[in-house]
Design a protein around this motif. Structure first.
Motif, PDB file in Angstrom:
ATOM      1  N   MET A 175      37.466  -9.910  16.373  1.00  0.00           N
ATOM      2  CA  MET A 175      36.760 -11.095  15.914  1.00  0.00           C
ATOM      3  C   MET A 175      36.071 -10.822  14.572  1.00  0.00           C
ATOM      4  O   MET A 175      35.745  -9.678  14.256  1.00  0.00           O
ATOM      5  CB  MET A 175      35.697 -11.514  16.943  1.00  0.00           C
ATOM      6  N   THR A 176      35.855 -11.893  13.819  1.00  0.00           N
ATOM      7  CA  THR A 176      35.051 -11.752  12.617  1.00  0.00           C
ATOM      8  C   THR A 176      33.597 -11.529  13.023  1.00  0.00           C
ATOM      9  O   THR A 176      33.218 -11.778  14.167  1.00  0.00           O
ATOM     10  CB  THR A 176      35.139 -12.994  11.726  1.00  0.00           C
ATOM     11  N   GLN A 177      32.801 -11.068  12.069  1.00  0.00           N
ATOM     12  CA  GLN A 177      31.405 -10.763  12.376  1.00  0.00           C
ATOM     13  C   GLN A 177      30.486 -11.488  11.407  1.00  0.00           C
ATOM     14  O   GLN A 177      30.633 -11.375  10.192  1.00  0.00           O
ATOM     15  CB  GLN A 177      31.152  -9.253  12.314  1.00  0.00           C
ATOM     16  N   LEU A 178      29.538 -12.228  11.967  1.00  0.00           N
ATOM     17  CA  LEU A 178      28.593 -12.998  11.174  1.00  0.00           C
ATOM     18  C   LEU A 178      27.817 -12.073  10.242  1.00  0.00           C
ATOM     19  O   LEU A 178      27.310 -11.042  10.659  1.00  0.00           O
ATOM     20  CB  LEU A 178      27.629 -13.721  12.111  1.00  0.00           C
ATOM     21  N   PHE A 228      36.743 -19.763  25.565  1.00  0.00           N
ATOM     22  CA  PHE A 228      35.734 -18.736  25.276  1.00  0.00           C
ATOM     23  C   PHE A 228      35.090 -18.995  23.921  1.00  0.00           C
ATOM     24  O   PHE A 228      33.873 -18.882  23.770  1.00  0.00           O
ATOM     25  CB  PHE A 228      36.363 -17.341  25.293  1.00  0.00           C
ATOM     26  N   LEU A 229      35.896 -19.322  22.925  1.00  0.00           N
ATOM     27  CA  LEU A 229      35.360 -19.561  21.588  1.00  0.00           C
ATOM     28  C   LEU A 229      34.391 -20.739  21.594  1.00  0.00           C
ATOM     29  O   LEU A 229      33.350 -20.709  20.929  1.00  0.00           O
ATOM     30  CB  LEU A 229      36.504 -19.831  20.602  1.00  0.00           C
ATOM     31  N   GLU A 230      34.704 -21.782  22.354  1.00  0.00           N
ATOM     32  CA  GLU A 230      33.848 -22.962  22.400  1.00  0.00           C
ATOM     33  C   GLU A 230      32.558 -22.710  23.172  1.00  0.00           C
ATOM     34  O   GLU A 230      31.550 -23.371  22.937  1.00  0.00           O
ATOM     35  CB  GLU A 230      34.600 -24.133  23.036  1.00  0.00           C
ATOM     36  N   SER A 231      32.591 -21.747  24.082  1.00  0.00           N
ATOM     37  CA  SER A 231      31.395 -21.475  24.898  1.00  0.00           C
ATOM     38  C   SER A 231      30.416 -20.543  24.201  1.00  0.00           C
ATOM     39  O   SER A 231      29.274 -20.399  24.636  1.00  0.00           O
ATOM     40  CB  SER A 231      31.808 -20.857  26.241  1.00  0.00           C
ATOM     41  N   ALA A 232      30.834 -19.900  23.110  1.00  0.00           N
ATOM     42  CA  ALA A 232      29.953 -18.976  22.400  1.00  0.00           C
ATOM     43  C   ALA A 232      28.795 -19.739  21.763  1.00  0.00           C
ATOM     44  O   ALA A 232      28.959 -20.867  21.293  1.00  0.00           O
ATOM     45  CB  ALA A 232      30.737 -18.221  21.326  1.00  0.00           C
ATOM     46  N   SER A 233      27.615 -19.106  21.759  1.00  0.00           N
ATOM     47  CA  SER A 233      26.445 -19.756  21.177  1.00  0.00           C
ATOM     48  C   SER A 233      26.601 -19.843  19.663  1.00  0.00           C
ATOM     49  O   SER A 233      27.363 -19.096  19.055  1.00  0.00           O
ATOM     50  CB  SER A 233      25.182 -18.969  21.518  1.00  0.00           C
ATOM     51  N   GLU A 234      25.863 -20.758  19.049  1.00  0.00           N
ATOM     52  CA  GLU A 234      25.952 -20.936  17.597  1.00  0.00           C
ATOM     53  C   GLU A 234      25.562 -19.652  16.870  1.00  0.00           C
ATOM     54  O   GLU A 234      26.154 -19.302  15.853  1.00  0.00           O
ATOM     55  CB  GLU A 234      25.044 -22.084  17.158  1.00  0.00           C
ATOM     56  N   LYS A 235      24.567 -18.947  17.409  1.00  0.00           N
ATOM     57  CA  LYS A 235      24.108 -17.707  16.782  1.00  0.00           C
ATOM     58  C   LYS A 235      25.221 -16.681  16.717  1.00  0.00           C
ATOM     59  O   LYS A 235      25.357 -15.927  15.750  1.00  0.00           O
ATOM     60  CB  LYS A 235      22.911 -17.148  17.547  1.00  0.00           C
ATOM     61  N   ASP A 236      26.008 -16.631  17.782  1.00  0.00           N
ATOM     62  CA  ASP A 236      27.068 -15.620  17.867  1.00  0.00           C
ATOM     63  C   ASP A 236      28.438 -16.204  17.546  1.00  0.00           C
ATOM     64  O   ASP A 236      29.458 -15.649  17.930  1.00  0.00           O
ATOM     65  CB  ASP A 236      27.085 -15.005  19.273  1.00  0.00           C
ATOM     66  N   TYR A 237      28.466 -17.345  16.851  1.00  0.00           N
ATOM     67  CA  TYR A 237      29.741 -18.009  16.590  1.00  0.00           C
ATOM     68  C   TYR A 237      30.678 -17.105  15.806  1.00  0.00           C
ATOM     69  O   TYR A 237      30.344 -16.591  14.746  1.00  0.00           O
ATOM     70  CB  TYR A 237      29.511 -19.306  15.813  1.00  0.00           C
ATOM     71  N   LEU A 238      31.844 -16.899  16.367  1.00  0.00           N
ATOM     72  CA  LEU A 238      32.845 -16.037  15.758  1.00  0.00           C
ATOM     73  C   LEU A 238      34.204 -16.717  15.827  1.00  0.00           C
ATOM     74  O   LEU A 238      34.428 -17.619  16.638  1.00  0.00           O
ATOM     75  CB  LEU A 238      32.924 -14.699  16.505  1.00  0.00           C
ATOM     76  N   VAL A 239      35.111 -16.265  14.981  1.00  0.00           N
ATOM     77  CA  VAL A 239      36.499 -16.693  15.079  1.00  0.00           C
ATOM     78  C   VAL A 239      37.380 -15.456  15.119  1.00  0.00           C
ATOM     79  O   VAL A 239      36.981 -14.376  14.677  1.00  0.00           O
ATOM     80  CB  VAL A 239      36.903 -17.597  13.894  1.00  0.00           C
ATOM     81  N   ILE A 245      38.018  -9.572  27.527  1.00  0.00           N
ATOM     82  CA  ILE A 245      36.926 -10.542  27.402  1.00  0.00           C
ATOM     83  C   ILE A 245      35.917 -10.338  28.529  1.00  0.00           C
ATOM     84  O   ILE A 245      36.278 -10.318  29.710  1.00  0.00           O
ATOM     85  CB  ILE A 245      37.462 -11.985  27.427  1.00  0.00           C
ATOM     86  N   GLU A 246      34.663 -10.178  28.131  1.00  0.00           N
ATOM     87  CA  GLU A 246      33.563 -10.072  29.076  1.00  0.00           C
ATOM     88  C   GLU A 246      32.518 -11.129  28.735  1.00  0.00           C
ATOM     89  O   GLU A 246      32.597 -11.774  27.686  1.00  0.00           O
ATOM     90  CB  GLU A 246      32.947  -8.670  29.020  1.00  0.00           C
ATOM     91  N   LYS A 247      31.546 -11.309  29.602  1.00  0.00           N
ATOM     92  CA  LYS A 247      30.512 -12.304  29.361  1.00  0.00           C
ATOM     93  C   LYS A 247      29.778 -12.036  28.047  1.00  0.00           C
ATOM     94  O   LYS A 247      29.354 -12.953  27.357  1.00  0.00           O
ATOM     95  CB  LYS A 247      29.515 -12.319  30.517  1.00  0.00           C
ATOM     96  N   SER A 248      29.625 -10.757  27.722  1.00  0.00           N
ATOM     97  CA  SER A 248      28.861 -10.386  26.533  1.00  0.00           C
ATOM     98  C   SER A 248      29.681 -10.469  25.248  1.00  0.00           C
ATOM     99  O   SER A 248      29.131 -10.314  24.156  1.00  0.00           O
ATOM    100  CB  SER A 248      28.302  -8.968  26.685  1.00  0.00           C
ATOM    101  N   GLY A 249      31.001 -10.677  25.369  1.00  0.00           N
ATOM    102  CA  GLY A 249      31.791 -10.790  24.148  1.00  0.00           C
ATOM    103  C   GLY A 249      33.229 -10.344  24.304  1.00  0.00           C
ATOM    104  O   GLY A 249      33.728 -10.129  25.410  1.00  0.00           O
TER     105      GLY A 249
END
Length: 339
Positions: free
Chosen positions: A238-241, A279-290, A314-318
């Motif tokens: 994934m990309t990283q903010l 999974f991508l849609e469920s990620a929080s805005e803070k941790d938004y990744l593509v 894929i795990e709950k944490s990422g």
């Protein structure tokens, strides 16, 4: 009676892994289980959390990533590992957030006079199968350089800056501003671990804050370029903010090679499995990744062999790399090198 010679023990493949962050211990644990002779070279430019606080308070390298690598390679009982990893609660004032292992590393480094001696003692006490080496034996300040000419210091500040990082450098945290400028030096045994390895691995981990701070040390940069070992890069999924927004896999390799000053990456391991939309849609805005895009042409320009696999875990944490598949791919690379 015929005396039989004892079987010749097969030489363990030597693997040196360079990086930091949460992905590094997972890989080390897998390589250890695959019976590799593992050396971890760990970044010392972290300035956040317990590590950053201790670095400033007791004038030592940040111990957090080193602690996790020691645990990953340790054969001691789980109860002792749990003790080493325990963090004080938020109600504990000055100790809040500190892992016991971080305090122990800092204390033994002070007692023994340097972190290298402390890690040798801890490795013995913790029954570590392998070596954990700081990239530099002095704490470093990460310097982020941006397209507009801005330079910002400190890992937390660099990755929080809204513009795209162009490149990073490091300087000694304890440099005397009135004295001569000293360049960061690789820690003891670091260069030899790179030069004597069968395989050198960069990653997985944050590109600009976990991998490149090591490459920015001239001794390490030169060793990676000069080593006869196969140099493998594990590309993030994934990309990283704050670091790699809009990056392709080829962008990651290009940036590393630019910091190395040569097309030194021999092999790139990339995940070829799509991350589920849900999974991508469920990620929080803070941790938004593509998911990182694939650039076949760009990778070809970097002259590296590309190995794609379903590394997705894929795990709950990422999103993480599947440990078993990642290690299997690395072992396959080493077998091909031996042919």
């Amino acid at each position: 009676m015929i005396n039989q010679k004892p079987p010749i023990k097969k030489r363990r493949p030597k693997v040196t892994v360079i990086g930091g962050g949460t992905g590094l211990p997972i890989l080390l644990e897998g390589l250890k289980a695959a019976d590799c002779e593992v050396t971890a070279i760990v970044t010392v430019a972290d300035d956040g959390g317990s590590s950053g606080s201790l670095r400033n308070a007791v004038n030592t390298i940040p111990p957090g990533d080193i602690r996790n690598c020691l645990i990953a390679l340790s054969d001691m009982k789980d109860i002792y590992k749990d003790f080493f990893q325990y963090r004080f609660g938020n109600e504990d004032k000055e100790f809040s957030g500190h892992a016991i292992g971080n305090l122990i590393i800092a204390a033994i480094a002070e007692m023994r006079g340097d972190v290298f001696s402390a890690l040798r003692l801890l490795s013995y006490m913790m029954e570590v199968d392998g070596k954990v080496l700081p990239a530099c034996e002095e704490p470093l300040i990460l310097q982020g350089h941006f397209a507009d000419g801005t330079m910002i210091e400190g890992e937390t500040a660099v990755v929080s800056h809204p513009d795209q990082i162009q490149h990073v450098t490091v300087r000694l945290a304890n440099e005397d501003p009135t004295g001569p400028v000293r360049q960061p030096q690789a820690g003891r045994e670091v260069v030899s671990a790179i030069m004597q390895a069968d395989t050198v691995i960069l990653g997985p981990g944050s590109l600009f804050s976990s991998i490149l701070p090591n490459v920015a040390i001239e001794d390490i940069r030169k060793a990676i370029v000069d080593t006869p070992a196969k140099v493998v890069y594990i590309c993030n999924i994934m990309t990283q903010l704050g670091e790699t927004e809009h990056f392709s896999d080829a962008d990651h390799v290009r940036v590393i090679n630019e910091h190395l000053g040569a097309k030194a990456i021999d092999t790139v391991l990339i995940n070829k499995t799509p991350v589920p939309y849900e999974f991508l849609e469920s990620a929080s805005e803070k941790d938004y990744l593509v998911q990182i895009t694939h650039d076949r042409k760009g990778l070809a320009e970097q002259a590296a062999q590309v190995i794609g696999c379903d590394f997705l875990n894929i795990e709950k944490s990422g999103v993480y790399h599947n440990q078993d598949k990642l290690v299997d791919s690395i072992m396959d690379v080493m077998k091909d090198t031996e042919k």
